[in-house]
Write a protein that holds these residues in place. Structure first.
Motif, mmCIF file in Angstrom:
data_model
loop_
_atom_site.group_PDB
_atom_site.id
_atom_site.type_symbol
_atom_site.label_atom_id
_atom_site.label_comp_id
_atom_site.label_asym_id
_atom_site.label_seq_id
_atom_site.Cartn_x
_atom_site.Cartn_y
_atom_site.Cartn_z
ATOM 1 N N LEU A 264 0.797 -1.221 0.000
ATOM 2 C CA LEU A 264 0.000 0.000 0.000
ATOM 3 C C LEU A 264 0.833 1.275 0.000
ATOM 4 C CD1 LEU A 264 -2.532 -0.975 2.815
ATOM 5 C CD2 LEU A 264 -2.902 -1.176 0.343
ATOM 6 N N ASP A 265 0.250 2.287 -0.583
ATOM 7 C CA ASP A 265 0.611 3.664 -0.282
ATOM 8 C C ASP A 265 -0.272 4.017 0.915
ATOM 9 O OD1 ASP A 265 0.518 6.447 -0.035
ATOM 10 O OD2 ASP A 265 0.771 6.784 -2.184
ATOM 11 N N ARG A 266 0.279 3.886 2.139
ATOM 12 C CA ARG A 266 -0.560 4.002 3.324
ATOM 13 C C ARG A 266 -1.235 5.353 3.456
ATOM 14 N NH1 ARG A 266 -1.029 1.121 8.056
ATOM 15 N NH2 ARG A 266 -2.464 2.800 8.574
ATOM 16 N N ALA A 267 -0.553 6.416 3.085
ATOM 17 C CA ALA A 267 -1.172 7.738 3.178
ATOM 18 C C ALA A 267 -2.420 7.795 2.305
ATOM 19 C CB ALA A 267 -0.176 8.818 2.770
ATOM 20 N N PHE B 43 -4.160 5.159 1.140
ATOM 21 C CA PHE B 43 -5.127 4.178 1.630
ATOM 22 C C PHE B 43 -5.927 4.744 2.794
ATOM 23 C CE2 PHE B 43 -6.165 0.490 4.379
ATOM 24 C CZ PHE B 43 -6.902 -0.269 3.480
ATOM 25 N N ASP B 44 -5.244 5.347 3.749
ATOM 26 C CA ASP B 44 -5.929 5.907 4.912
ATOM 27 C C ASP B 44 -6.838 7.060 4.525
ATOM 28 O OD1 ASP B 44 -4.441 4.073 6.267
ATOM 29 O OD2 ASP B 44 -3.433 5.500 7.594
ATOM 30 N N GLU B 45 -6.398 7.902 3.594
ATOM 31 C CA GLU B 45 -7.228 9.028 3.180
ATOM 32 C C GLU B 45 -8.465 8.539 2.429
ATOM 33 O OE1 GLU B 45 -8.784 12.596 3.110
ATOM 34 O OE2 GLU B 45 -6.959 12.069 4.216
ATOM 35 N N THR B 46 -8.327 7.473 1.663
ATOM 36 C CA THR B 46 -9.491 6.887 0.985
ATOM 37 C C THR B 46 -10.517 6.416 1.999
ATOM 38 O OG1 THR B 46 -8.145 6.158 -0.896
ATOM 39 C CG2 THR B 46 -10.248 5.042 -0.557
ATOM 40 N N PHE B 47 -10.035 5.811 3.082
ATOM 41 C CA PHE B 47 -10.924 5.361 4.152
ATOM 42 C C PHE B 47 -11.641 6.543 4.792
ATOM 43 C CE2 PHE B 47 -9.807 0.844 5.133
ATOM 44 C CZ PHE B 47 -11.078 0.450 5.496
ATOM 45 N N ARG B 48 -10.893 7.601 5.074
ATOM 46 C CA ARG B 48 -11.505 8.769 5.711
ATOM 47 C C ARG B 48 -12.544 9.417 4.802
ATOM 48 N NH1 ARG B 48 -6.187 9.121 8.051
ATOM 49 N NH2 ARG B 48 -5.343 10.225 6.253
ATOM 50 N N THR B 49 -12.258 9.449 3.514
ATOM 51 C CA THR B 49 -13.219 10.013 2.558
ATOM 52 C C THR B 49 -14.507 9.199 2.559
ATOM 53 O OG1 THR B 49 -11.450 10.883 1.153
ATOM 54 C CG2 THR B 49 -13.611 10.564 0.129
ATOM 55 N N ALA B 50 -14.378 7.876 2.578
ATOM 56 C CA ALA B 50 -15.558 7.009 2.608
ATOM 57 C C ALA B 50 -16.367 7.233 3.882
ATOM 58 C CB ALA B 50 -15.136 5.552 2.490
#
Length: 381
Positions: A102-105, A107-114
């Motif tokens: 992963l590109d963790r930054a 991946f995490d931002e995608t989660f926060r957007t969802a």
């Protein structure tokens, strides 16, 4: 005026967002605020996602699995663990398919957007104080001085367990495992690194892990006990010298592609960094009413298990569903102690499975039995 919410989540990583998404999936009208004060651009360990995670992502948000196309498929695992030769496990043989680096930054931002799209509110303020009054949690932050009130408090702040620590709780460590890690960039203009396997290799003082990232940088980590993480290995030259002295397969990859430490403008630290990688459990959290930890805040695993991310997502899904049932007052879930007991039982099952796996993998490695790192693993088993 204070703000009232059904649930406050401390931590906006995968665990916290999984709780929010799962809760809102079952109870769309719930009021949730997520405190996420982490620097989104800072490199974060936890770059491997197992293939089973795609099902959990689909459960949380049908659009999430498609976002994995922006990350790097993992071709499998190559491990020099029980011998100096590599034992390979191809992702083609996995019934769930391949995992991802992963590109963790991202991946995490995608989660926060969802989670935002589902209805969760976010705050970048740091929580400075937590107390309980009149059957509610009251949180103070650096935002504007106003307090936030909530029925439930979820600690999803990772290994630092910041909410739990503000409540005076502590974690119990199983060992003192550390990860000395760094990001590398290839300086070769002729050979492109296309090895997307997860590489694991043992040495006398611990074990190495490496993975190619979507950025084309290579992440390298050496896992050892705290005393071995001191001195020269924390320097750029010392880290490289130790890598080339103690590994065969990883050293070959690093040499072939002429890897050197990534420059700061690549988003990487200047040199080796040290991070806790020990196995640990948060103790005594059940004594706090309407409080539940999730992810690394509850249980942290030796990275060898590859269990941290999948457990964070799975328990986030379970906890979110059960919190929704409590807020809706479904039969059997109206008592908060029921949820605490169910989560405690589930954590006990996860920990039992982890310890069994950990004992097995450290026991089958016998090449360095006389060395302190491996001897200590035998004692702790």
């Amino acid at each position: 005026m204070p703000c009232f919410h059904d649930v406050v989540i401390i931590g906006g990583g995968p665990a916290g967002c999984a709780v929010a998404l799962s809760l809102l999936r079952s109870h769309p009208g719930a009021s949730i605020v997520v405190f996420s004060d982490a620097d989104p651009l800072r490199f974060k360990i936890g770059e491997s996602l197992p293939p089973e995670a795609a099902q959990l992502l689909r459960y949380l948000d049908a659009s999430l699995p498609s976002t994995l196309s922006t990350h790097l498929p993992c071709a499998g695992t190559a491990s020099a663990w029980t011998s100096s030769s590599l034992e390979e496990h191809d992702a083609l043989m996995n019934p769930f398919g391949h995992g991802w680096h992963l590109d963790r930054a991202r991946f995490d931002e995608t989660f926060r957007t969802a989670a935002r799209s589902a209805g969760a509110k976010f705050s970048e303020a740091r929580v400075t104080a937590i107390r309980r009054e009149n059957d509610l949690w009251i949180l103070e932050s650096e935002a504007d001085g106003s307090a936030v009130h909530s029925r439930w408090l979820v600690d999803a702040s990772g290994r630092r367990a910041s909410a739990a620590r503000l409540l005076g709780l502590r974690t119990r460590k199983l060992d003192d495992l550390l990860a000395v890690h760094a990001l590398f960039s290839s300086t070769s203009g002729t050979t492109e690194d296309r090895d997307t396997r997860t590489l694991i290799e043992t040495c006398s003082q611990g074990w190495w892990y490496s993975a190619l990232l979507p950025s084309k940088q290579r992440f390298v980590a050496f896992h050892c006990d705290a005393p071995s993480a001191k001195g020269a290995i924390r320097t750029r030259t010392g880290f490289l010298d130790f890598l080339h002295d103690q590994t065969n397969h990883l050293a070959r990859i690093m040499g072939k592609h002429e890897y050197d430490f990534s420059a700061p403008d690549d988003g990487a630290p200047v040199g080796p960094q040290t991070t806790a990688a020990c196995s640990s459990q948060l103790e005594g959290w059940q004594s706090q009413a309407y409080f539940v930890p999730v992810g690394d805040a509850a249980l942290s695993f030796d990275p060898l298990s590859s269990q941290g991310m999948i457990t964070a997502l799975e328990m986030g899904c379970i906890l979110g569903t059960e919190l929704a049932a409590n807020l809706i007052q479904l039969d059997g879930f109206s008592d908060e102690r029921v949820i605490v007991e169910r989560v405690t039982e589930r954590y006990a099952e996860v920990w039992k499975h982890f310890e069994k796996s950990r004992k097995y993998y450290y026991s089958v490695q016998s090449r360095f039995d006389g060395d302190q790192f491996w001897a200590s693993r035998r004692v702790n088993m």
